[in-house]
Structure formats: structure tokens, C-alpha cells
Design an enzyme around this catalytic site. Structure first.
Site, mmCIF file in Angstrom:
data_model
loop_
_atom_site.group_PDB
_atom_site.id
_atom_site.type_symbol
_atom_site.label_atom_id
_atom_site.label_comp_id
_atom_site.label_asym_id
_atom_site.label_seq_id
_atom_site.Cartn_x
_atom_site.Cartn_y
_atom_site.Cartn_z
ATOM 1 N N LYS A 53 0.956 -1.144 -0.126
ATOM 2 C CA LYS A 53 -0.100 0.052 -0.020
ATOM 3 C C LYS A 53 0.888 1.453 -0.032
ATOM 4 C CE LYS A 53 -3.812 -2.543 1.996
ATOM 5 N NZ LYS A 53 -4.527 -2.931 3.448
ATOM 6 N N GLN A 97 -4.124 -1.183 9.640
ATOM 7 C CA GLN A 97 -4.408 -2.483 9.212
ATOM 8 C C GLN A 97 -4.735 -3.564 10.033
ATOM 9 O OE1 GLN A 97 -3.199 -3.292 5.791
ATOM 10 N NE2 GLN A 97 -3.932 -5.481 6.367
ATOM 11 N N ASP A 120 -11.094 3.586 4.126
ATOM 12 C CA ASP A 120 -11.187 2.067 4.160
ATOM 13 C C ASP A 120 -12.680 1.982 4.040
ATOM 14 O OD1 ASP A 120 -9.351 0.178 3.635
ATOM 15 O OD2 ASP A 120 -8.625 0.380 5.770
#
Ligand code: NAP
Length: 292
Positions: A53, A97, A120
Site C-alpha cells: 500500500k 491494518q 477504508d
């Protein structure tokens, strides 16, 4: 006839080109889109996701703010870091994460992310907005899957979509998106309590496997001509591979190929789309600050 392969890598590359162009237009106006990435612990799969990422971010002309914390980090410290990023005008997106270590309440940490930087699409506010059909950041993997289905030219209106898995980050949002009026699909959601999984999967025009079970879906469970989206990323032992394992999906690719109409490979299907949609949401967040 063998199924056509839906090339997630190629579609993701197109989206990343578009993101790069938008990031450069923003930079010309003095705004560099910034993504804060927080990793707690050293889970090898998470380390590898976070590294890709960050790399993708830099390639797109965006700034990445990386924080790697030890697995023992207390929850209040993590929440305080999220709040610091919430206040930082150089940060347009925040990604924590998952999974987090057991002593940390994931829901509490996610809820601490400002909905305006929740690229997200995981905060309760954004999930609520998504279900209500209000403007929001769509969760990256489900959003990427919609783009893949669209690219494959598979009609969704009136289609029967069967989703195998009901997690908060993949299965549930997918089911919600496909029942939106503009997609107009009829959705069945399967899980471990489902009796006779194959009976449902065989009725799918679009079958989405997101169970995290290697090769759960075999060719005999697929309706001939169906579009098959394989979300699963599973490590299986392979002593002939340099790392001693290889990645397989939730679909048994070899037996599915002659039956399906179109299918995503693993790797190279859904995975690259998740990162592309994350970048797309981050640049969109930065664009909003310029418009505001
Ligand atoms: P998860 O939280 O473990 O959820 C799995 C879901 O599948 C659960 O709802 C579970 O049912 C259901 N399930 C498990 N075994 C089943 C079976 N035998 N029959 C029917 N349903 C079954 O997993 P997740 O986070 O959604 O991830 C799913 C997979 O996608 C994983 O392999 C993950 O690595 C992968 N993934 C890939 C990407 C990407 O970018 N490519 C992104 C996210 C996730 P219950 O609810 O009854 O337990």
C-alpha cells in the site's frame, strides 16, 4: 469453452493511472494527497499488505505516513495516534491494518477514525451511510469487486448474486451494494450456518467467494456461464515454492475454469483492485478538501 479471465491487475493499473493524474492536478494546487498507514505488530501477511500500500501510494504521487508499532502497544496509545492523524491537514486518509492484536478492541480503534478520512469505509458512520445510499467512502474490496463485474460486462440487473461469507469488511457490504436500486440484483448470503452450500452457489449468475477457505468452491458448484469472483487469499503449503507456500483462492480454479463464463484469478484478480480503490478514495478525500 473456458471462462474468460477478468484481469484485475490491468483494471487496477488503469485506475491507478487515473489516480496519479488526479494527484498531480491536486499537487499543482499545492495539495499532496496523504495516506497514514498504521501497522501494529509483525504479522507477515499484514507487513506485506502495508508495504504494497505504501509503495502504491508513492507511485501514485501521494504521500504515505507510515507508523509501525510494536504488538504490545496499549490501545489508548493507538487511539491517540489515530486522533493525531485526524487533526493533521496533510493526512487525507487513515488506514489501520487489521487484524489488531487480541488486547486491542478493533471496533473502538476503527470508530476513532474521522469518517472524513476513513478511506477504508470501515467506520460505523460510513457503513451507515453506505446502507442508506448516502455519499461515503465505499469499502475498498467490495468497491473493487463492483468495478471488476462492470469491466467483465456482466449485467447485474435482475441477476442472482450469491455471496459466500458475511464478514463486515467483505461479505456484508457486498450484499448491501448489490441490492442497491442501480445494481438491482437479488442477493443470497451464505455462511457456516448455510445448509447445502452447493444448492445456493449453483443458482448464482454472479458467485462471490469470500470465505477464506482454500478451494471451497469447485466446478460442480458453479452454474455454467456464471461470473465467479474469488476474493480468498489463502496460504497453502507448497514445498516446491521458494517460500514453502503459495497463495490460492476460495475457488478451485482448475475445475471452475471450464464451467464459469468469467472468473478472477488469484493472485491478479480482486487483490490489486483493493489497493487501487484505496488510492482512489484517498485522492477523492484530498479533492474534497480543495472543493470545501
Ligand atoms: P472472515 O472475516 O474470516 O469471514 C469469512 C466468512 O466466510 C464468514 O462469514 C464465515 O461464516 C464464512 N465461511 C467460512 N467458511 C465457510 C464455509 N465453509 N461455508 C460457508 N461460509 C463460510 O474473512 P474476510 O475478512 O471476509 O476474508 C475472506 C477471504 O478474503 C480471506 O481469504 C481474506 O484473506 C480474503 N480477502 C482478500 C482481500 C483482497 O483484497 N483480495 C481483501 C479482504 C479479504 P461465519 O460468519 O458463519 O463464520
Amino acid at each position: 469453452m473456458a471462462a474468460s479471465i477478468i484481469d484485475g491487475k490491468a483494471l487496477a493499473a488503469d485506475i491507478r493511472e487515473d489516480v496519479k493524474r488526479r494527484a498531480s492536478a491536486l499537487a499543482a494546487r499545492g495539495v499532496v494527497p496523504g495516506l497514514a498507514v498504521i501497522l501494529v505488530g509483525e504479522d507477515p501477511a499484514s507487513v506485506s499488505y502495508v508495504t504494497s500500500k505504501e509503495k502504491a501510494c508513492e507511485e501514485a504521487g501521494m504521500r504515505s505516513f507510515e507508523r509501525r508499532l510494536p504488538a504490545s502497544t496499549p490501545q489508548p496509545e493507538l487511539v491517540a495516534l489515530v486522533e493525531t492523524f485526524n487533526r493533521d491537514p496533510a493526512v487525507h486518509g487513515i488506514l489501520v491494518q487489521l487484524p489488531l492484536p487480541d488486547h486491542i478492541d478493533e471496533d473502538a480503534v476503527i470508530a476513532a477514525i474521522s469518517p472524513d478520512k476513513d478511506v477504508d469505509g470501515f467506520t460505523p458512520v460510513n457503513v451507515g451511510r453506505m446502507i442508506l445510499g448516502q455519499p461515503c467512502f465505499l469499502p475498498c474490496t467490495p468497491h473493487g469487486i463492483l468495478k471488476l463485474v462492470e469491466r467483465a460486462g456482466v449485467p447485474t440487473k435482475g441477476a442472482h448474486v450469491v455471496v459466500v461469507g458475511r464478514s463486515n469488511i467483505v461479505g456484508k457490504p457486498l450484499a448491501n451494494l448489490f441490492v442497491r436500486k442501480e445494481l438491482n440484483s437479488t442477493v443470497t448470503v451464505c455462511h457456516t450456518g448455510t445448509r447445502d452450500l452447493a444448492e445456493h452457489t449453483r443458482r448464482a449468475d454472479i458467485l462471490i467467494a469470500c470465505a477464506g477457505r482454500p478451494r471451497l468452491i469447485t466446478g460442480d458448484m458453479i452454474r455454467p456461464g456464471a461470473c465467479v469472483i474469488d476474493v480468498g487469499v489463502n496460504r497453502v503449503e507448497d514445498l516446491s515454492a521458494a517460500k514453502g507456500y503459495r497463495l490460492v483462492g476460495d475457488v478451485d480454479f482448475q475445475s471452475a475454469l471450464p464451467v464459469a463464463g468469467s472468473i478472477t484469478p488469484v493472485p491478479g484478480g480482486v487483490g490489486p483492485m483493493t489497493i487501487a480503490m484505496l488510492l482512489s478514495n484517498t485522492v477523492e478525500s484530498a479533492e474534497r478538501t480543495v472543493r470545501a
